[in-house]
Every structure is written in structure tokens, then in C-alpha cells.
Scaffold this active site. Sequence first.
Site, PDB file in Angstrom:
ATOM      1  N   ASP A 110       0.808  -1.230   0.000  1.00 21.37           N
ATOM      2  CA  ASP A 110       0.000   0.000   0.000  1.00 21.37           C
ATOM      3  C   ASP A 110       0.834   1.269   0.000  1.00 21.37           C
ATOM      4  O   ASP A 110       0.275   2.363  -0.016  1.00 21.37           O
ATOM      5  CB  ASP A 110      -0.887   0.044   1.250  1.00 21.37           C
ATOM      6  CG  ASP A 110      -2.010  -0.974   1.176  1.00 21.37           C
ATOM      7  OD1 ASP A 110      -2.235  -1.512   0.075  1.00 21.37           O
ATOM      8  OD2 ASP A 110      -2.641  -1.229   2.212  1.00 21.37           O
ATOM      9  N   LYS A 162       2.831   4.954  19.118  1.00 23.49           N
ATOM     10  CA  LYS A 162       1.927   6.085  19.401  1.00 23.49           C
ATOM     11  C   LYS A 162       2.405   6.937  20.589  1.00 23.49           C
ATOM     12  O   LYS A 162       1.772   6.974  21.648  1.00 23.49           O
ATOM     13  CB  LYS A 162       0.506   5.573  19.649  1.00 23.49           C
ATOM     14  CG  LYS A 162      -0.069   4.826  18.453  1.00 23.49           C
ATOM     15  CD  LYS A 162      -1.555   4.612  18.546  1.00 23.49           C
ATOM     16  CE  LYS A 162      -2.140   4.099  17.247  1.00 23.49           C
ATOM     17  NZ  LYS A 162      -1.597   2.818  16.766  1.00 23.49           N
ATOM     18  N   ASP A 218       0.796   5.952   2.653  1.00 20.14           N
ATOM     19  CA  ASP A 218       0.076   4.676   2.629  1.00 20.14           C
ATOM     20  C   ASP A 218      -1.236   4.950   1.891  1.00 20.14           C
ATOM     21  O   ASP A 218      -2.064   5.730   2.365  1.00 20.14           O
ATOM     22  CB  ASP A 218      -0.196   4.217   4.058  1.00 20.14           C
ATOM     23  CG  ASP A 218      -0.991   2.914   4.101  1.00 20.14           C
ATOM     24  OD1 ASP A 218      -1.793   2.661   3.180  1.00 20.14           O
ATOM     25  OD2 ASP A 218      -0.826   2.151   5.058  1.00 20.14           O
TER      26      ASP A 218
END
Lengths: 364, 402
Positions: A110, A162, A218
Amino acid sequence: MKALILVGGFGTRLRPLTLSWPKPLVDFCNKAMILHQIEALVKAGVKDIVLAVNYRPEVMVSVLKKTEEEFGIKITFSVETEPLGTAGPLALARDILGKDDSPFFVLNSDVTCTYPFEAFRDFHLSHKCEGSIMVTKVAEPSAYGVVVTKPGSTAIDRFVEKPVEFVGNRINAGIYMFNPSVLDRIELRPTSIEKEIFPQIAADGQLHSYDLAGFWMDVGQPKDYITGTCLFLSHLTSQHSPLLSDPSKNKWVYGGNVLVDPTAEIDPTAVIGPNVVIGQGVKIGPGVRLQRCVILSNAVVRDHAWIANSIVGWNSNVGRWVRVENITVLGDDVTIKDELYVNGASVLPHKSISSSITEPRIVM
Amino acid sequence: MAVTKGVILVGGPSKGTRMRPLSLDCPKPLLPVAGKPMVWHPLSALAKVPELTEVIIIGFYEDAVMSGFIKDAKREYPNLAISYLREYRPLGTAGGLYHFRDSILRAPVPQNIFICNIDVCCSFPLAEMMDVHSKHRGVGTILGVNVKRETATQYGCIVHDPETSQVLHYVEKPESWISNMVNGGVYLFDKSLFDEIKVAMDDKTARAAEDPLIQSDEILRLEQDVIVPLAASRKMYVYQTNDFWRQMKTAASAVTASSLYLSRFLKNRPDLLAKPSSSIIAPSYVDPTATIDPSAKIGPNVAIGPNVTIGAGVRVKDAIIFEGSTLEQHACVVHSIVGANCQIGPWARVDGEPEPEKDTKGQISVTVLASEVTLAPETHVRSCIVLPNKSLSRSSANQVLL
């Protein structure tokens, strides 16, 4: 040299386009997504490509057969019978990836970027460690896994998933290079390469990061597919690519970044751009206004239609004075009747739309 | 045949606020509907009634507001006496009629008087009403319309005897359903109407004297105060039309009314319509002073006012374009009203939904741009009400833009 492309499943995130074509064959800037990657791999000396897939569509087999012949390479489908995550497919393809001592590439299908595989290969060979990860800088790293290197080195110290506090803005770009020895770290079971394998290699001081220059995206879902298209077109512009339509020769080009297949027919009174891709055999009528959109092959956009931030699927027909916007995705062979407004719709293949869609929704 | 006169009740600036924002700039009776001022439609129907000698327009707009129209109307109907009478105090519809009774009844003394409300759009089947009226001994004949059950209580509801057409019961905007037949806002009365209004006035004064809860004012409404008792004493009859009928209370309803009248012109006044061509789809009205690019596509159900400029590749459908506006190339206007002197940029889109039969509070269907609104190129305004003199550079949907 060898490469493994993580293709995965049905590409549900890119529906309705992937209802008609397997995701790797969906055109991105007028070329099947996977061909961008294969061409770049071939340029870096890759001869053996493994496609890690959950299923093996016949259409993909036949298309890639031609690619094999064209580039003189070997493409193997490695079919998972159960989802193996991002590392498992490497173990499944062990026979090919580990058949010699040369390193191999791994990439997520992707991802779009300039694919600087030659420089990446040279980098990997220069540090003589087990693995290399391409990293890209992002403005807001808190949504990603951040790669932190040791001070003054390309060696990776740790990964922060994250991050709440700013620890850096280099994130994993989904493109790797490994020595075959990495296969000894991976079992044939569902495994995440990012969460389970990388920390091990990094702990051994065997993982380095390579800064990707230029754009990265992406493009697995429509919104990002459009953004990625814009990035790719800007890259072509910066390269003064002859593929782009020249505004000085085509008065319908507005603002640049316009890529048009030579077989497309464009009325000179249309105004197209910036950031538009027009596929094979597309017909654009008089007074049409297009910006930030992708018109896939053999679609027809009729007089005075206005399209922005959307993808028009293959063989679709957009009627006169229609306005299409807000990440609308028309599947294959969709018809929009004259004068309608289509706002953020995902329209499944072969539908005919005869009343306006004023709020984003899926049309089954 | 007996002398007949017509009265058109046009209200005033404090009425018709639901016609905003259009009525902010243009008095409601003069709003262009199918290319003609609203008040023209009942007037032209009255003008066709045999033996009709005079039309009196009653309202509380200043004389200067109506004088231009009256002048034009006199030129169009030279055999008709046409005048505007201004109410200075709010007297109610019946009170206003009574106030001007001498003017209405002056020679030639009419036997019958048509009364039309400004806010209805219909085929005005006045000959049919006259036919029914002449066969009964009642005081008046109402135009009755059948509406959908769920909307009936928004109107004056009529219960009638289908054999005799006599009105048995009349309630204005009842709380619960009574009948699907409603008051169409067009009446034919015998001149004895004024005696009945006097009775109603005296009755009201008497009741006010007895009951402190009843306000003693001069306001007398035709429906509640006169027709209700007339119906109760079986002096009202109804002529039921199956032809089109719409109330014209909101700006959105002007688009519907315009298309209904345009369709009617196809049958009775094709001379008023634009000739169909590669760029004009009938029925449409295009003012002779408007400029239409041959590559534009106009219609059906479009009315284009004076000095409008329509650019190349423009699309207009189900819409009213007021005078002096410009639609630039490739613009698209559907289910909308574009007020006077608006500027719509290239590839801009102005659209809405057809007016629903029943209003939903807070939901805008037809887009209405008031006067002097500017819309930037490629912007989209959908189901919005835009007040005058706004310059819009961004797209908007489902809102009022002050």
C-alpha cells in the site's frame, strides 16, 4: 536479489474499487500499484519476487505472467491459508528468501514513495548488520510507531508506539531490507514484524534506519489514495517529467500536476488541474472542470461536470452538470445521471444513480 | 348577465414574512412567478370573466409600491377599471372589504364579487364558480380543494353536502382532522356579503360587550368571523376544483407555483413562453431583455427575468432568476431562486430539493438567494437561504446565511 511484497487480503479499505480489481492491480497514476514497485525493484537488481497473498486471483496471475516475461524475473505467489501477520509470510516464503546469502527487500504493497531501492540496498550493505528499515518524517508522529536511533548513529535504539511525548518524528515507512539470517528469528505462525521481530533485532544492535527522501504515503484507502496521487504528481513535476501534460501546449491544463494517458480524449474547453490523473480511453467533455481527482480508464465525464477530491471508476459515466466531490468513489461502470450532486458517496459497481446523494453514504 | 367585480387581497409588508428573504427587497404581490408578478395571475383570470367591469386590489402597501403594476395592468387590460386601495389601519380581511364597500359597490353596481387571496396559485376556475353560484340561493361560493389528509389541518376545512354543494361546516385550521376539502382562497359572493359582514361586526361588538375575554378591536377576518357563521346558517356553497392548487406562503413555494403556471401557459398562453430550441426546454419563460448563450440549457420550469445574462454552458432547471442577475459559464442552478442582481461564478452550483408537501421545521428545501448575492467560482450552495448583499466564497449546505 529477492523481494517480498506484502499484498495481504481483499483490500477492503479501498472498496468499491477492489470489488472489481485486486488491490495491487488498481491503477495508481495510470500504472498498477504493484508495477510501480516491481519496476523499482527490478532497477535495484531484484530477480525473484514473492507476493504474499491471502488469495490468488486469476486476473493477477495472468497480469503478472506478462510482467515476468517483460522484465525477465520470477514472480511467485505465496498463499497464506491463515492470516500470518506481517512477519509470518517471510517464514512461509523461506525457500525463496533464504535460497542464497543475498539480502532481500520486504515492502508493504500500500505504500507509495520514490522507491529508492538502489540507495537503500547500498546503505544496507554498508552497515553490514542484519536489517534496515526505511523511515519517513511525519508532522504528527503521535499516530504512528516512532523509530528512535542511538545518538549520532543510524542504529535503532528503540520503537515507541503512538508516543504521547515527542521522541522523534521518524516513522516506519513499511519498507525493509534483511539478510537471510533474519529468517531464523521468525516462526511460521501469525507474527507482527513491527512488534515482535524488530525489537529483538534492535536489541541485538543489528537494525539500522534509512531516511527516505521525498514523499511517502500509505494509499490503502480512498482519501489517502488521492493524497498519495497528489504527492506522486508533485514529484513528477519536480522531476520535470515528460509524462505530465504541458500547460504551454495544452490550454486546458490549469495549475499543473496533470497526468493524462495519451489515449484519453479531452475537449479543449475543459479546465483540468491541479492534481488530476486521467486514464486510458477516458473521454472528458466540453466545459468539464476537474481538480484533485482520478478518472480511471474508459470513464466518460460529460459536459460541464465538476469533479473534485474523488475517484471515478473504470467505465463510469458522469452526466452533464453533475457535481462530484468530497472523497466520492465510483466503482466500475457506475452511471450518474445529468445534473445530480454526489457528495462523499461510495458507489458499488454497475449502479445507476438517478437522484442526488447529498450526504456521504454507501450506495449498494 | 349581471355586473361582476373582482377584489384581490394582497396584504402588506408586515404580512408575508415567510416570503423572506425575497420580500425584503420586493413586495410580495410583485414577486415574479412564471415571469409575471404574483398579483398578475388572479388579475388575468378575473379579466377573462364576462361582464367583469372592475378589479380592486386592496392591501397596505404604499400606493407608490403598486402604482407601476397598476399602470402596466391598465395598459394590458384597457377595458377594465383597475385600482389599488390602501388600508391604513389593520382591519382584517373582512374589515378591509367593508371599509372599502362604497368603492366596491359604486356604479356599475355589481351583483357578484370575486375575492381572491394573493397567496394561492391555482387555475382560477372562475367561470365554473360562477356557474355553481348562479344556481344556488346562498351568499357565497368558495373554491374547494382536496388536499392530502396529513396536510388538511393547515387550512380552512370544509364539510359539504356532495349532492347540493352546500357547506355544512367550516373550521379554520382545526386541531384535528375534519375533512380533506379545504378553502382554496378564492370566493364569489353576492353583494349582500356586506350586510353579512355588518351582522358579523355587530355580533362581535355585542359579544365583546358581554364577555371581557373577547377583545374589542376593529379586526374582522373573512374566514373566522364571516364564513364560519355563513356556513353555520347554510348560506355558503362550494365549487370543488380538481385542477392544480398550491398555497404560496414561502419563498420555496414560488418555484412550485412558477412551474405550475408555466405548465398552464402551455395550454392557455403559449405566447408568453419562450420558444423551445436546442437551449430552451418548455415550459420556460425568458424575458425578452435577457441574454442567453446558445450553449446554455434552460428549462423545464424556469422563469428568467429582465436583463439577466446566462453564460456559456450554463444549466438552469426548476428555478426562478430575478432581474439583472448573471450566471457565468458552466454554472448550474436547480430547484432554486436567484434574487435580483446576483452574480453566480463559473462552475458554481446552486441547488436544492423540490418543495415538500408538508414543511418540516428547520429544513430548507429550495435554495433562495436574495438580491445582490455573489457566489465565487466553483462554490456550491445547497438548500440554503442567503440574505441580501452576501458575498459567498465557500460552499454551504442546509443553513440560513445572514
